[in-house]
Design a protein around this motif. Structure first.
Motif, short mmCIF file in Angstrom:
data_model
loop_
_atom_site.label_atom_id
_atom_site.label_comp_id
_atom_site.label_asym_id
_atom_site.label_seq_id
_atom_site.Cartn_x
_atom_site.Cartn_y
_atom_site.Cartn_z
N GLN A 1 -4.68 12.59 9.34
CA GLN A 1 -5.56 12.03 8.31
C GLN A 1 -6.51 11.05 8.96
O GLN A 1 -6.09 10.00 9.47
CB GLN A 1 -4.76 11.35 7.21
CG GLN A 1 -5.60 10.89 6.04
CD GLN A 1 -4.75 10.53 4.83
OE1 GLN A 1 -3.54 10.30 4.94
NE2 GLN A 1 -5.38 10.49 3.67
N LYS B 1 -10.74 10.50 4.87
CA LYS B 1 -10.59 11.94 4.66
C LYS B 1 -9.20 12.28 4.17
O LYS B 1 -8.27 11.47 4.26
CB LYS B 1 -10.90 12.69 5.97
CG LYS B 1 -12.34 12.54 6.43
CD LYS B 1 -12.61 13.44 7.62
CE LYS B 1 -14.06 13.36 8.04
NZ LYS B 1 -14.35 14.27 9.20
N GLU B 2 -9.04 13.51 3.67
CA GLU B 2 -7.76 13.96 3.21
C GLU B 2 -6.88 14.38 4.39
O GLU B 2 -7.38 14.76 5.46
CB GLU B 2 -7.93 15.15 2.25
CG GLU B 2 -8.61 14.76 0.94
CD GLU B 2 -8.63 15.92 -0.06
OE1 GLU B 2 -9.06 15.69 -1.20
OE2 GLU B 2 -8.23 17.03 0.32
N ARG B 3 -5.58 14.33 4.16
CA ARG B 3 -4.65 14.79 5.18
C ARG B 3 -4.79 16.30 5.35
O ARG B 3 -4.91 17.03 4.37
CB ARG B 3 -3.22 14.42 4.78
CG ARG B 3 -2.20 14.56 5.89
CD ARG B 3 -0.86 13.99 5.47
NE ARG B 3 -0.93 12.57 5.21
CZ ARG B 3 0.15 11.80 4.98
NH1 ARG B 3 1.37 12.34 5.00
NH2 ARG B 3 0.00 10.52 4.73
N GLU B 4 -4.76 16.76 6.60
CA GLU B 4 -4.94 18.18 6.87
C GLU B 4 -3.90 18.67 7.86
O GLU B 4 -3.42 17.92 8.72
CB GLU B 4 -6.34 18.45 7.43
CG GLU B 4 -6.62 17.77 8.77
CD GLU B 4 -7.97 18.14 9.36
OE1 GLU B 4 -8.72 18.92 8.75
OE2 GLU B 4 -8.27 17.64 10.46
#
Length: 115
Positions: free
Chosen positions: A39, A43-46
């Motif tokens: 993350q 931003k979003e966790r990916e």
């Protein structure tokens, strides 16, 4: 109680390498899918990479050819070898375990890629 201990984060220069490790306890490691997520700030966790119990792996397109996930079932450890690091790899990296219908997260380790 389930614990996931991550280690190996830090600072690397662009083009450099880092190796992350995650040791698990409290789960049946050999049947668990083990993965790494990240993350970045804002931003979003990916998903970065995952290795299922049968050894099948999956990688984010952005890391294919640069990162390698591996596991040692005897040591309950999953490792992420990160090569050819880029500034955009900067993020908090999280270990994840899925044992059946249960999912667990590590506390995260910071990876910073900067000159």
């Amino acid at each position: 109680q389930v614990h996931l201990w991550e280690s190996g984060g830090g600072l690397a220069q662009p083009g450099g390498s880092l190796r992350l490790s995650c040791q698990a306890s409290g789960i049946i490691f050999s049947r668990s899918a083990m993965g790494w997520y990240r993350q970045a700030s804002g931003k979003e966790r990916e998903l970065v990479a995952v290795m299922r119990s049968g050894g099948i792996t999956d990688y984010a397109d952005s890391v294919k050819g640069r990162f390698t996930i591996s596991r040692d079932n005897a040591k309950n450890t999953v490792t992420l070898q990160m090569n050819s690091l880029k500034p955009e790899d900067t993020a908090v990296y999280y270990c994840h375990a899925r044992d059946g219908d249960r999912g667990f997260w590590g506390q995260g380790t910071q990876v910073t890629v900067s000159s």
